[in-house]
Structure formats: structure tokens, C-alpha cells
Design a protein around this motif. Structure first.
Motif, PDB file in Angstrom:
ATOM      1  N   GLN A 107      42.267  37.592  46.277  1.00 46.97           N
ATOM      2  CA  GLN A 107      41.240  37.244  45.176  1.00 46.97           C
ATOM      3  C   GLN A 107      41.910  35.743  44.637  1.00 46.97           C
ATOM      4  O   GLN A 107      43.202  35.608  44.110  1.00 46.97           O
ATOM      5  N   SER A 140      34.768  37.971  45.780  1.00 46.98           N
ATOM      6  CA  SER A 140      34.479  39.348  46.116  1.00 46.98           C
ATOM      7  C   SER A 140      32.904  39.539  46.558  1.00 46.98           C
ATOM      8  O   SER A 140      32.268  40.118  47.625  1.00 46.98           O
ATOM      9  N   THR A 154      43.936  43.756  44.728  1.00 42.61           N
ATOM     10  CA  THR A 154      42.581  42.935  44.749  1.00 42.61           C
ATOM     11  C   THR A 154      41.485  44.027  44.978  1.00 42.61           C
ATOM     12  O   THR A 154      40.594  44.197  44.305  1.00 42.61           O
TER      13      THR A 154
END
Length: 626
Positions: A248, A260, A285
């Protein structure tokens, strides 16, 4: 381009070798007529003379044939003048006949010299190989390097380029082999990635993408990272493998990496050729995966999902070709799927052969609509690694998903700290217990913290068992003790695990306290059929009472072989134990192995004399008898 005159080259080579041998014979008859050439040092010198002469003869033959073949249509096009190339050929042929030094001819200046050297290369045996075979060699070489440098920033790229730069012929073969350029790491410069996709010539692609290492566009602007999602989507119809590591991006650099939400667009695309998928996310993440992941890639062979949130499986798609699946969830992430949804998913993977589940938690179900008796049998599954959360019992999972043909199993049920080690084994389905009851070897060894592993093996060969694990049970060490005062580890083993058919027993560093001989006797009494015992990784003060227990011939009455390590046992105590066994019960040890594990790879075993056994072997330099 006409093929090189291989037959003419062979004739020329043989003539040159014959002439060389005649020259050496003349040398021997004249210069060395009074020397005994069968004696040293002349014998060795003549071997070197013949070898060097033959090497020079082969080089001269190549040069002669290359000069003869140099005037071709292709080579004239490089020069642009046939007369110049013909004059060069005649001049070099004359120099060769007059005895000019070969290196001077070979390394002639100008384009004519380059053409001569290329013609010489074409006469090499490796160039005569079919291009298909050379291409297979290239792919094998690149695959070996690719395994070593899979996630490297440079990866296999330099090795592939090096192959294509050896000579012009190899370059042509390499550039025509699309699969050699089809394994692409997105950390390479964007121009390189685009160039390799073009060179792949329609071959199936294998992408390696780490979202925090995608190379920048020209100019290096952090906000203009190459859109790897777009590039993957553009070529997803050609993808054979996708290995994606998602990291991320930092909140203060929104243009760096991939969000994402952008990543989820991938799973809505159709990838009919995709066979190998790996999606990994670094801790903290945990991106969510769309339902299309299980719907749009029907030909998957292997699937690896690590650190991602599985979606709610609202609709299932048949994955008939899936052979291996690995799912590892991130801790402290709310699960999206229930255990019954996951079992339903497995019902659509009929040919699964390997499955690994770690920390895979499931959403609690509050509805009674699901079928509580849902059961799936994976008839082809041979290998299972199961690390279930405390909310799911191993018995429930192994009763709902049947693995009737297992060859290897690693089971960690994560019992509560108060539970005795392996206590949950007794409630496992009967087919799992039947598998373990047929095993012949048991190896007990510790792991990090308060965890011990019991490895069961079908084979009686402990060396083979170490490299081919069959069934492994993990468990926490609880506070369980029985009336004999046996410590928790040993008491849990004897109370909960099948021991009756064991013929080979290995104990590795499982005791960290002094136990009385009676406790050792109580433990070893559960193994009446053991013929081979291996014990190491303990201190001599701990093994003292163990030797006293072995001195009783009623303990391990079938024992014929003992393996110990040199640092764990006192010689006198071992001798005393087996002298007692032989005197009272007429039980003599057939074979004794004494290992120095620090020198296991450097010192071979050797036989020594021993009072304890008929045959004794050791790899310790300091031990000469035992």
C-alpha cells in the motif's frame, strides 16, 4: 546463406592432423634420435607437444575453410564490393600458404576481418546444432537463473542479454525465441519492459510485479509511475503467470504505487491462459480481492493468496485444472467468508492435489440456511498443511473436507494454552487416525516457544523420513501430567498419540531437565517394537538417567541400533548400560552410530571398536573406540 562446407572442413582437418603427426615423427627421428622418449621428462613433454600441435592444426583448418567460404552473397552485401572481398580472400590464402602467423590472419582489420571471424564461428560444432535445440538450452539456462533472481531488481534480464551477445548466430536464435523474453519484472525500466513484451512475439507472458518497485517513466516524476494495472490488463489474454506483491502506498505520496481500488480492476478481466497466480500483500495492507478472481481465470493450475482478504463467495465457478492452492490470511482482519462458503468453494476444485491454509479465519454465521452437513471429498489431494484458528476445530474441518488419499499432512490445531499437547488428536476423524496408526517412524522435536512437533512416517528408514515427511502434528505444551510424574511433553505423547506400531523413534532436544530412570522406563515402555532409537540434542547430565533406564533389558527389548551424538552421552555410562543388557537379558546391540553433527558434512563415517555393539561407526576425529 549457403551452409558451411562441413565435409570439406573435416577433410582439411584430417589432412592437417596427418601432416602434423608426420612432422612430429620426423622431429623424433632426427632431433631426438638418441633420446629415450618413453622416459620422463620427454614423455610428458611429447604429450604437450602433440596436444598443442593438434590444437594449432584444428585452428588452421578452420581458418582455411573460412577463407574458402568467405565470398558469399551475404558477405558481399556487407562489403558492397565483390572484388574487394575476393582480393581479401586471395591475399589471406597466400599468407596462410606462406606460413603467416594465424593470429595475424584471424584478427585482420576492417569489415573483411569481421566477416572472416564470423565464418570461423559458423564452423564451430555448437553452431551446427539445430536452432530448436539451441533455443531449448537457452531457455533452460535462463530458467535456472530466473529461480535465483526471481524478485531481484535486475532479475534474469542481464543473463538473457548476455546469451544474445555471444555471436550473431546466437543473437538471431535468441531473438527468434519469444519465450526467452517473456518473463518480465516490472521493476525494470519501462522501455525495457515494453521492449521485452515486443520481443516475446506472442509467447505466453509471465509478469512479476511489486507495486512499490514499479519503474518510473522517463523523467522520474513520482506522480507518473507506469500504470502497471493498465499494462497487465492490456496483455492479460496472454498471461501464463502473474506474481503480484502489493504494498500500500504512503498517504503522503499518492502518486506512488497502486491503490487497492485500482488493483481490484484486474480480477474483473478474463484471463483464459492464466495458469499460475500469486497475490501477496505485506502485513497491515490486506487488500480485498473481487469475486472475479474465482470466475475469470478458469484454467488456473496454482493459486497463492497471502495477506489478502478473500471476498464473499456469492457464486462458485468450476476450477477443474487447479492442482495447488495456498491461502494465508493476515491477522486481525475481519473475514468476509464463512467456513461453509469455503467448503462450497472446495467442492468446485475436484482435482486439487496440494492445499495449504494458514491463519484463515472465517466469518461467524448467524443464519441457519446453510447446510450443516455439507461434505466434500478431495480424492486427489496428496498434501495438506493446515493451520486453523482456535475458532475452527480440526475435527470439524477434516470431517467436512475429506482427504482420503493423503501422503503428507502438517496439522496445527492451535489448542488453548491449558490443553495438553496433541489432546485434540483423539477427536480427529477415523481416516486420519488410521493413517497415523500405520506409520513406522516417530520423530519428536521442538519448535519456537512452547511448541513441539510429532513427525510420523510410513518408512522405517529414518534418513529417508527426514527428507520425506508424511504426517506432522503441532501442538502447545500444556500442564498435563499423569500419575508417574512424567513431564508434559512425554505425558502428552503417551496419552494422546498412536505408538503401538512404531519401530523407529527419534528424540531431538525434547528434554531440558533431569528425569529419573523410572520416568524414562515408563515412557520407553510405550515402544515395545522399536528396533532403532536416535537421541541427541541433550546434555550429558540429562542422558545419565536415560542410560540407566536402557540398562534394563525389559526396556526396548527389540532394539538393535542406537544413534547418539558425541556431546550428549558419557562413554562409560553407555558401556555400562549395554553390558547390563547383554549380561542379564542376552541383548547385544548390533549397530551403534556416534555422530558429530558439527562435522556431518565434512567428515565421513568410519568403523571403530566398541564394547557396546557388534559394529560401531563414527565421524568424530577424537573418538577411536567406544
Amino acid at each position: 546463406m549457403p551452409p558451411p562446407t562441413v565435409l570439406a572442413d573435416a577433410d582439411s582437418l584430417q589432412q592437417t592432423l596427418d601432416s602434423t603427426e608426420k612432422g612430429i615423427d620426423t622431429f623424433l627421428k632426427t632431433v631426438l634420435k638418441n633420446a629415450d622418449v618413453s622416459c620422463e621428462p620427454w614423455a610428458s613433454r611429447l604429450v604437450d607437444i602433440r596436444r598443442d600441435a593438434h590444437q594449432l592444426a584444428r585452428m588452421k583448418s578452420r581458418v582455411t575453410t573460412a577463407i574458402h567460404n568467405i565470398v558469399t552473397v551475404e558477405n558481399i552485401q556487407h562489403i558492397g564490393d565483390a572484388e574487394e572481398l575476393t582480393a581479401f580472400r586471395d591475399a589471406k590464402a597466400k599468407e596462410l600458404s606462406e606460413g603467416e602467423v594465424l593470429e595475424k590472419i584471424i584478427y585482420s582489420a576492417g569489415m573483411e576481418g569481421v566477416i572472416l571471424r564470423r565464418e570461423m564461428n559458423r564452423l564451430l560444432p555448437v553452431i551446427q546444432m539445430p536452432v530448436e535445440l539451441i533455443g531449448m538450452i537457452f531457455e533452460h539456462y535462463a530458467a535456472d537463473v530466473r529461480e535465483l533472481l526471481f524478485w531481484s531488481d535486475m532479475g534474469v534480464l542481464p543473463e538473457t542479454i548476455r546469451i544474445s551477445q555471444i555471436c550473431s548466430h546466437w543473437r538471431i536464435v535468441a531473438l527468434d525465441n519469444g519465450s526467452l523474453w517473456s518473463h518480465i519484472n516490472f521493476s525494470w525500466p519501462q522501455k525495457v519492459v515494453s521492449g521485452l513484451i515486443e520481443r516475446s512475439r506472442g509467447s505466453p507472458l509471465d509478469f512479476m510485479v511489486a507495486t512499490d518497485r514499479v519503474a518510473p517513466l522517463t523523467g522520474g516524476d513520482m506522480d507518473s509511475k507506469m500504470d502497471s494495472v493498465e499494462l497487465i490488463i492490456r496483455h492479460i489474454h496472454r498471461l501464463d503467470g502473474l506474481n503480484l506483491l502489493y504494498v500500500q502506498p504512503d498517504s503522503d505520496s499518492p502518486g506512488y504505487g497502486l491503490r487497492s481500488s485500482r488493483l481490484m480492476e484486474l480480477w474483473d478481466q478474463k484471463g483464459p491462459m492464466l495458469r499460475h497466480l500469486s497475490v501477496k500483500s505485506k502485513p497491515a495492507t490486506s487488500p480485498s480481492l473481487g469475486t472475479g478472481l474465482f470466475r475469470n481465470f478458469p484454467n488456473l493450475r496454482t493459486m497463492e493468496i497471502i495477506g489478502c482478504v478473500l471476498p464473499k463467495l456469492e457464486s462458485y465457478s468450476l476450477l477443474p485444472l487447479l492442482r495447488k492452492i495456498t491461502i494465508v490470511s493476515s491477522p486481525n482482519v475481519d473475514p468476509f467468508i464463512s467456513i461453509h462458503e469455503f467448503i462450497g468453494f472446495l467442492d468446485h476444485t475436484p482435482n486439487l492435489e496440494e492445499m495449504t491454509l494458514r491463519r484463515l479465519d472465517f466469518r461467524q454465521e448467524h443464519s441457519t440456511n446453510h447446510n450443516a452437513n455439507t461434505r466434500v471429498e478431495l480424492k486427489r489431494c496428496k498434501k495438506l498443511e493446515l493451520f486453523l484458528p482456535s475458532s475452527i476445530s480440526p475435527n470439524f474441518f477434516l470431517s467436512s473436507v475429506i482427504f482420503s488419499q493423503l501422503d503428507a499432512m502438517l496439522l496445527d490445531g492451535q489448542p488453548n494454552a491449558e490443553d495438553a499437547l496433541f489432546r485434540r488428536y483423539s477427536i480427529l476423524p477415523s481416516y486420519v487416525r488410521d493413517m497415523l496408526s500405520r506409520c513406522k517412524t516417530l520423530m519428536l522435536h521442538p519448535r519456537l516457544g512452547h511448541v513441539i512437533v510429532a513427525d510420523y512416517h510410513m518408512t522405517e528408514d529414518i534418513e529417508d523420513a527426514r527428507h520425506n515427511p508424511d504426517y506432522s502434528l503441532w501442538g502447545n505444551i500444556g500442564s498435563f501430567q499423569n500419575e508417574s510424574g512424567m513431564p508434559p511433553v512425554l505425558a502428552s505423547v503417551t496419552s494422546h498419540l498412536p505408538l503401538g506400531t512404531i519401530t523407529t523413534l527419534s528424540l531431538d532436544s525434547i528434554v531440558d531437565e533431569v528425569l529419573s530412570p523410572d520416568i524414562w522406563k515408563a515412557f520407553l515402555a510405550f515402544f515395545p517394537d522399536v528396533t532403532r532409537l536416535e537421541i541427541h540434542g541433550t546434555l550429558k547430565k540429562y542422558s545419565l538417567s536415560f542410560c540407566k533406564a536402557l540398562g534394563d533389558p525389559s526396556i526396548l527389548p527389540m532394539l538393535t541400533r542406537l544413534d547418539i551424538d558425541v556431546t550428549s552421552f558419557n562413554v562409560k555410562e553407555v558401556n555400562r548400560a549395554f553390558a547390563s543388557r547383554e549380561r542379564i537379558g542376552n541383548l547385544r546391540l548390533d549397530t551403534l552410530y556416534i555422530w558429530d553433527f558439527e562435522k556431518a558434512d565434512t567428515m565421513p563415517r568410519r568403523p571403530i571398536y566398541s564394547k557396546c555393539a557388534t559394529f560401531c561407526f563414527t565421524n568424530s576425529e577424537s573418538i577411536h573406540e567406544f
